[in-house]
Design a protein around this motif. Structure first.
Motif, mmCIF file in Angstrom:
data_model
loop_
_atom_site.group_PDB
_atom_site.id
_atom_site.type_symbol
_atom_site.label_atom_id
_atom_site.label_comp_id
_atom_site.label_asym_id
_atom_site.label_seq_id
_atom_site.Cartn_x
_atom_site.Cartn_y
_atom_site.Cartn_z
ATOM 1 N N SER A 52 0.796 -1.228 0.000
ATOM 2 C CA SER A 52 0.000 0.000 0.000
ATOM 3 C C SER A 52 0.831 1.282 0.000
ATOM 4 C CB SER A 52 -0.967 0.007 1.184
ATOM 5 O OG SER A 52 -1.841 -1.092 1.116
ATOM 6 N N MET A 53 1.914 1.300 -0.793
ATOM 7 C CA MET A 53 2.710 2.517 -0.946
ATOM 8 C C MET A 53 2.021 3.417 -1.966
ATOM 9 S SD MET A 53 6.759 1.585 -1.143
ATOM 10 C CE MET A 53 6.579 0.772 -2.720
ATOM 11 N N PRO A 54 1.636 4.632 -1.591
ATOM 12 C CA PRO A 54 1.043 5.543 -2.579
ATOM 13 C C PRO A 54 2.068 5.933 -3.637
ATOM 14 C CG PRO A 54 0.811 6.401 -0.335
ATOM 15 C CD PRO A 54 1.692 5.195 -0.265
ATOM 16 N N LEU A 55 1.621 6.054 -4.879
ATOM 17 C CA LEU A 55 2.501 6.521 -5.949
ATOM 18 C C LEU A 55 2.635 8.036 -5.815
ATOM 19 C CD1 LEU A 55 1.597 4.494 -9.162
ATOM 20 C CD2 LEU A 55 3.314 4.031 -7.414
ATOM 21 N N GLN A 56 3.575 8.433 -5.011
ATOM 22 C CA GLN A 56 3.833 9.842 -4.709
ATOM 23 C C GLN A 56 4.901 10.372 -5.654
ATOM 24 O OE1 GLN A 56 5.109 10.344 -0.687
ATOM 25 N NE2 GLN A 56 5.561 12.505 -0.942
ATOM 26 N N THR A 57 4.699 11.564 -6.152
ATOM 27 C CA THR A 57 5.666 12.168 -7.065
ATOM 28 C C THR A 57 6.781 12.866 -6.283
ATOM 29 O OG1 THR A 57 4.330 14.168 -7.183
ATOM 30 C CG2 THR A 57 3.995 12.532 -8.913
#
Length: 102
Positions: A52-57
């Protein structure tokens, strides 16, 4: 480091990727309530490593997990706005996931 764009589509998906000579299983799912894509990183046999790692920029997704010894870096970038998180229909079109090999 050599960048490699991981080909994606704007749909939940699961695939295997070789990083630093090790095969990993990646699972991408859309989290509607949060409005973001989530990444699960697993061993090839599906044993969870990171979930559940968010795709963070703008950040190396693996940097805070260096203790796991996963080689390289994972980066998310959106065309035209480096800070915009990829929306549901953006993934694989204007939102990209890159693996930077060591």
């Amino acid at each position: 480091m050599t960048p490699y764009e991981i080909p994606l589509t704007p749909a939940p998906q699961k695939f295997q990727l070789q990083m630093g000579g090790t095969t990993y299983s990646l699972l991408l799912t859309w989290c509607g309530p949060q409005g973001c894509w989530l990444l699960d990183l697993r061993q090839a046999d599906e044993t969870p490593i990171l979930t559940s790692m968010p795709l963070q920029t703008g950040v190396d997704l693996l940097a805070q997990h260096a203790y796991l010894g996963i080689p390289g870096q994972l980066w998310v970038q959106t065309d035209g706005d480096l800070d915009k998180v990829p929306g549901f229909t953006d993934l694989g079109a204007s939102g990209h996931l890159y693996y930077l090999a060591p």
